[in-house]
Design a protein around this motif. Sequence first.
Motif, PDB file in Angstrom:
ATOM      1  N   MET A 125       5.877   1.866  -0.706  1.00 38.43           N
ATOM      2  CA  MET A 125       4.644   0.995  -0.058  1.00 38.43           C
ATOM      3  C   MET A 125       4.597  -0.316  -0.932  1.00 38.43           C
ATOM      4  N   LEU A 126       4.598  -0.315  -2.551  1.00 36.16           N
ATOM      5  CA  LEU A 126       4.253  -1.478  -3.194  1.00 36.16           C
ATOM      6  C   LEU A 126       5.584  -2.418  -2.978  1.00 36.16           C
ATOM      7  N   PRO A 127       6.807  -1.907  -2.954  1.00 41.95           N
ATOM      8  CA  PRO A 127       7.644  -2.976  -2.518  1.00 41.95           C
ATOM      9  C   PRO A 127       7.669  -3.696  -1.047  1.00 41.95           C
ATOM     10  N   LEU A 128       7.540  -2.767  -0.247  1.00 43.13           N
ATOM     11  CA  LEU A 128       7.187  -3.099   1.117  1.00 43.13           C
ATOM     12  C   LEU A 128       6.046  -4.052   1.301  1.00 43.13           C
ATOM     13  N   ALA A 129       4.812  -4.102   0.443  1.00 37.43           N
ATOM     14  CA  ALA A 129       3.841  -4.870   0.511  1.00 37.43           C
ATOM     15  C   ALA A 129       4.280  -6.317  -0.239  1.00 37.43           C
ATOM     16  N   ARG A 130       5.010  -6.031  -1.157  1.00 35.73           N
ATOM     17  CA  ARG A 130       5.497  -7.446  -1.694  1.00 35.73           C
ATOM     18  C   ARG A 130       6.360  -8.105  -1.105  1.00 35.73           C
ATOM     19  N   ALA A 131       7.201  -7.409  -0.016  1.00 31.56           N
ATOM     20  CA  ALA A 131       8.145  -8.063   0.812  1.00 31.56           C
ATOM     21  C   ALA A 131       7.376  -8.954   2.102  1.00 31.56           C
ATOM     22  N   VAL A 132       6.110  -8.313   2.350  1.00 24.55           N
ATOM     23  CA  VAL A 132       5.600  -8.686   3.482  1.00 24.55           C
ATOM     24  C   VAL A 132       4.982 -10.080   2.940  1.00 24.55           C
ATOM     25  N   GLY A 133       3.987 -10.057   1.830  1.00 24.09           N
ATOM     26  CA  GLY A 133       3.561 -11.102   1.001  1.00 24.09           C
ATOM     27  C   GLY A 133       2.250 -11.891   1.872  1.00 24.09           C
ATOM     28  N   THR A 134       1.800 -11.438   3.013  1.00 20.88           N
ATOM     29  CA  THR A 134       0.924 -12.159   3.614  1.00 20.88           C
ATOM     30  C   THR A 134      -0.429 -11.365   3.644  1.00 20.88           C
ATOM     31  N   GLY A 135      -1.397 -11.881   4.182  1.00 23.69           N
ATOM     32  CA  GLY A 135      -2.701 -11.240   4.206  1.00 23.69           C
ATOM     33  C   GLY A 135      -2.692  -9.698   4.556  1.00 23.69           C
ATOM     34  N   GLN A 136      -3.457  -8.978   3.882  1.00 22.63           N
ATOM     35  CA  GLN A 136      -3.512  -7.447   4.310  1.00 22.63           C
ATOM     36  C   GLN A 136      -2.129  -6.801   3.930  1.00 22.63           C
ATOM     37  N   ALA A 137      -1.306  -7.487   3.180  1.00 23.00           N
ATOM     38  CA  ALA A 137      -0.018  -6.992   2.803  1.00 23.00           C
ATOM     39  C   ALA A 137       0.141  -5.464   2.707  1.00 23.00           C
ATOM     40  N   ARG A 188      16.133   4.487  -1.803  1.00 17.17           N
ATOM     41  CA  ARG A 188      16.413   3.508  -2.721  1.00 17.17           C
ATOM     42  C   ARG A 188      17.026   2.296  -1.896  1.00 17.17           C
ATOM     43  N   ASP A 189      17.781   2.718  -0.733  1.00 17.82           N
ATOM     44  CA  ASP A 189      18.400   1.608  -0.050  1.00 17.82           C
ATOM     45  C   ASP A 189      17.227   0.786   0.674  1.00 17.82           C
ATOM     46  N   LEU A 190      16.114   1.338   1.085  1.00 13.31           N
ATOM     47  CA  LEU A 190      15.020   0.564   1.521  1.00 13.31           C
ATOM     48  C   LEU A 190      14.653  -0.652   0.722  1.00 13.31           C
ATOM     49  N   ALA A 191      14.432   0.005  -0.603  1.00 12.78           N
ATOM     50  CA  ALA A 191      13.851  -1.117  -1.659  1.00 12.78           C
ATOM     51  C   ALA A 191      14.898  -2.427  -1.741  1.00 12.78           C
ATOM     52  N   ALA A 192      16.200  -1.894  -1.707  1.00 15.96           N
ATOM     53  CA  ALA A 192      17.400  -2.897  -1.664  1.00 15.96           C
ATOM     54  C   ALA A 192      17.161  -3.889  -0.469  1.00 15.96           C
ATOM     55  N   LEU A 193      17.003  -3.342   0.610  1.00 15.07           N
ATOM     56  CA  LEU A 193      16.843  -4.179   1.906  1.00 15.07           C
ATOM     57  C   LEU A 193      16.044  -4.874   1.896  1.00 15.07           C
ATOM     58  N   LEU A 194      14.664  -4.778   1.544  1.00 14.07           N
ATOM     59  CA  LEU A 194      13.416  -5.462   1.368  1.00 14.07           C
ATOM     60  C   LEU A 194      13.741  -6.753   0.697  1.00 14.07           C
ATOM     61  N   ASP A 195      14.899  -6.860  -0.153  1.00  9.88           N
ATOM     62  CA  ASP A 195      15.136  -7.885  -1.061  1.00  9.88           C
ATOM     63  C   ASP A 195      16.116  -8.952  -0.136  1.00  9.88           C
ATOM     64  N   ASP A 196      16.764  -8.365   1.004  1.00 15.44           N
ATOM     65  CA  ASP A 196      17.930  -8.854   1.500  1.00 15.44           C
ATOM     66  C   ASP A 196      17.388  -9.774   2.795  1.00 15.44           C
ATOM     67  N   GLY A 197      17.151 -10.920   2.652  1.00  9.82           N
ATOM     68  CA  GLY A 197      16.490 -11.482   4.085  1.00  9.82           C
ATOM     69  C   GLY A 197      14.950 -11.426   4.053  1.00  9.82           C
ATOM     70  N   GLY A 198      14.694 -12.531   5.118  1.00 11.27           N
ATOM     71  CA  GLY A 198      13.162 -12.649   5.386  1.00 11.27           C
ATOM     72  C   GLY A 198      12.609 -11.509   5.908  1.00 11.27           C
ATOM     73  N   VAL A 199      11.330 -11.889   6.610  1.00 10.39           N
ATOM     74  CA  VAL A 199      10.568 -10.878   7.103  1.00 10.39           C
ATOM     75  C   VAL A 199      10.379 -11.101   8.659  1.00 10.39           C
ATOM     76  N   ALA A 200      11.239 -12.172   9.071  1.00 13.56           N
ATOM     77  CA  ALA A 200      11.130 -12.218  10.614  1.00 13.56           C
ATOM     78  C   ALA A 200      11.871 -11.156  11.350  1.00 13.56           C
ATOM     79  N   ASP A 201      13.012 -10.803  10.713  1.00 13.77           N
ATOM     80  CA  ASP A 201      13.421  -9.404  11.741  1.00 13.77           C
ATOM     81  C   ASP A 201      13.591  -8.142  10.775  1.00 13.77           C
ATOM     82  N   LEU A 202      12.557  -8.092   9.922  1.00 15.22           N
ATOM     83  CA  LEU A 202      12.426  -6.896   8.880  1.00 15.22           C
ATOM     84  C   LEU A 202      12.084  -5.618   9.671  1.00 15.22           C
ATOM     85  N   GLY A 203      11.174  -5.803  10.999  1.00 13.80           N
ATOM     86  CA  GLY A 203      11.046  -4.555  11.506  1.00 13.80           C
ATOM     87  C   GLY A 203      12.247  -3.954  12.078  1.00 13.80           C
ATOM     88  N   GLU A 204      13.371  -4.512  12.605  1.00 14.05           N
ATOM     89  CA  GLU A 204      14.405  -4.089  13.086  1.00 14.05           C
ATOM     90  C   GLU A 204      15.259  -3.461  12.126  1.00 14.05           C
TER      91      GLU A 204
END
Length: 205
Positions: A140-152, A79-95
């Motif tokens: 996977m679905l929330p992560l793809a939505r957070a990425v929001g780019t080609g081949q998400a 659950r915390d991962l899904a919440a994290l995806l909504d907190d901030g952009g994707v520039a440092d999402l990997g870390e």
Amino acid sequence: MRVTDVRGKRAGGRRPGVSGTREAILAAAQRGFAEHGYLATTIRGVAAAAGVDPALVLQFFGSKDGLFDAALRADPPTRDLAALLDDGGVADLGERLTRRYLELWEGRDTGPRLLAVVRGASASPSASAMVSAFMADAVMLPLARAVGTGQAELRANLTGAHLLGVATARYVLRVEPLASLDRERVVAILAPLVQHHLTGDLAGS
């Protein structure tokens, strides 16, 4: 093979209502699957731990597969991962994603449940299908939505596969020296690779 039941005693006082009974069963099931695994956890054992009749467990969930699926989706450890995806952009999402994922695996409550999920997926085809469906819906679905780019969707799949592979080697199989490596060292090594899956150029795309 001898099957291990999950034993327990119901606290004194009035029997909880329908909602409370269902929650008690789910809590007992989560403990059972985490402590004993999918195969060794039984309807009878979960019922004993929740202080109810086994027929009531079947009435609520239909079968052990139904109980496993409900226990997986009730307050999921991811659950915390899904919440994290909504907190901030994707520039440092990997870390951020890598660090939080490893923290969940090392958490006192979330770690055993994640371990139960991975072991359950390999225990039976039905459990594997439920884990796969859960991961697609909840991660996977929330992560793809957070990425929001080609081949998400592909990027989300690659990210999930990479993180799960490392977690399996580190926490399930205990492969050395990865298993003993400091968490922040693992984050430093893994995060750039995860970030590339999320936002970098994918070969052949």
